[in-house]
Design a protein around this motif. Structure first.
Motif, PDB file in Angstrom:
ATOM      1  N   GLY A   3      22.750  13.277  -2.541  1.00 49.20           N
ATOM      2  CA  GLY A   3      23.044  12.708  -3.617  1.00 49.20           C
ATOM      3  C   GLY A   3      21.511  12.249  -4.520  1.00 49.20           C
ATOM      4  N   GLU A   4      22.099  11.510  -5.372  1.00 47.24           N
ATOM      5  CA  GLU A   4      21.085  11.182  -6.440  1.00 47.24           C
ATOM      6  C   GLU A   4      19.716  10.666  -5.767  1.00 47.24           C
ATOM      7  N   ASP A   5      19.907   9.842  -4.659  1.00 46.73           N
ATOM      8  CA  ASP A   5      18.688   9.021  -4.060  1.00 46.73           C
ATOM      9  C   ASP A   5      17.699  10.208  -3.679  1.00 46.73           C
ATOM     10  N   ALA A   6      18.088  11.513  -3.357  1.00 47.96           N
ATOM     11  CA  ALA A   6      17.212  12.464  -3.107  1.00 47.96           C
ATOM     12  C   ALA A   6      16.139  13.045  -4.169  1.00 47.96           C
ATOM     13  N   GLU A  58      14.598  10.587  -6.022  1.00 48.80           N
ATOM     14  CA  GLU A  58      13.843   9.472  -6.457  1.00 48.80           C
ATOM     15  C   GLU A  58      12.231   9.542  -6.082  1.00 48.80           C
ATOM     16  N   ILE A 111      21.566  19.432  -4.093  1.00 49.50           N
ATOM     17  CA  ILE A 111      21.815  17.840  -4.571  1.00 49.50           C
ATOM     18  C   ILE A 111      23.122  17.855  -5.578  1.00 49.50           C
ATOM     19  N   VAL A 127      25.221  15.702  -8.135  1.00 49.39           N
ATOM     20  CA  VAL A 127      25.146  14.474  -8.824  1.00 49.39           C
ATOM     21  C   VAL A 127      26.322  14.209  -9.704  1.00 49.39           C
ATOM     22  N   THR A 144      20.949  12.238 -15.039  1.00 45.82           N
ATOM     23  CA  THR A 144      20.020  12.632 -13.766  1.00 45.82           C
ATOM     24  C   THR A 144      18.912  13.414 -14.470  1.00 45.82           C
ATOM     25  N   GLN A 146      16.775  10.483 -16.257  1.00 50.92           N
ATOM     26  CA  GLN A 146      15.918  10.109 -15.268  1.00 50.92           C
ATOM     27  C   GLN A 146      14.825  10.876 -14.804  1.00 50.92           C
ATOM     28  N   ARG A 191      10.811  10.129 -14.806  1.00 46.95           N
ATOM     29  CA  ARG A 191       9.717  10.131 -14.145  1.00 46.95           C
ATOM     30  C   ARG A 191       8.565  11.180 -14.299  1.00 46.95           C
TER      31      ARG A 191
END
Length: 248
Positions: free
Chosen positions: A82-85, A87, A151, A153, A159, A162, A166
């Protein structure tokens, strides 16, 4: 735990040698008595995975959609990340391949295969209206699906925003672009975005990209298959990241 399956010698060997979770069982056609079958038996024995020899028709019935080459592995159903991968902070060597609604499982498998070959960080897909992991994808990936993260999303546009925050540079492939793929800098933290078969990128996805590029073509072909286009783009980014490989 529910089960899935993969077929073909490349994919099954990758699951035995590189997969985080080993197969429950391997079905091998009793007509396969060749060197590839012997190597697979040795690898399965080393991984303590049982092998059951059955008729080819038994494998055909279990996996009618696959060109399985006489070998099938039963594996735990793999959950997509999921999206947490996503970060982790951006770093210069990281490359993501984002596929905006690719629906053909063969194309997804081929994209995974190229992404793994060039050392891409991960492949990103939408959860909805796109191909996901399936036996056909796993077979087309020829083992790469075991080695490169996939992944899923909820909102690809969000995404990408985001990832830009970063520090990633988001580059989309579009036929109407004016810049050539070979004239832009693809080093540093990068997201390469490919559109769906036929339709290309959705409008919001296109507008989210920092820049749009095209692959120059001299022939009469209007566009390349998405998996071929992804391979061209990934390898150009790979080339630029090698010593002495930066753009001219």
């Amino acid at each position: 735990m529910s089960e899935n399956y993969i077929g073909g010698f490349h994919a099954v060997m990758a699951a035995l040698e590189d997969g985080a979770v080993k197969p429950f069982e391997i079905l091998l056609s009793d007509s396969r008595q060749d060197e590839r079958a012997r190597r697979l038996l040795a690898a399965a024995n080393a991984a303590a995975v049982p092998v059951r020899q059955v008729s080819k028709s038994d494998i055909d019935m279990r996996a009618p959609e696959l060109r399985h080459q006489g070998v099938l592995a039963l594996i735990p159903e793999r959950e997509l990340l999921g999206e947490d991968a996503l970060e982790a902070p951006a770093s210069p060597e990281r490359i993501f391949l984002a596929l905006d609604g690719v629906q053909d499982p063969h194309n997804l498998g081929a994209c995974l295969r190229t992404a793994e070959a060039v050392g891409a960080t991960a492949v990103i897909i939408p959860k909805d209206r796109a191909a996901g992991l399936s036996p056909v994808v796993l077979k087309a990936a020829a083992g790469a699906a075991e080695r490169v993260p996939l992944i899923a999303v909820t909102n690809l546009t969000r995404t990408l925003e985001q990832l830009k925050e970063r520090g990633y540079w988001v580059t989309g492939l579009a036929g109407e672009a004016t810049e050539s793929l070979f004239d832009v800098d693809l080093t540093g933290p990068l997201v390469l975005v490919m559109g769906a078969e036929g339709a290309g990128m959705r409008r919001l996805t296109r507008e989210t990209c920092d820049r749009l590029v095209k692959i120059p073509m001299l022939g009469k072909t209007e566009s390349l298959n998405v998996s071929v286009a992804a391979a061209v783009c990934l390898y150009e980014a790979f080339r630029q990241r090698q010593p002495g490989g930066k753009r001219r």
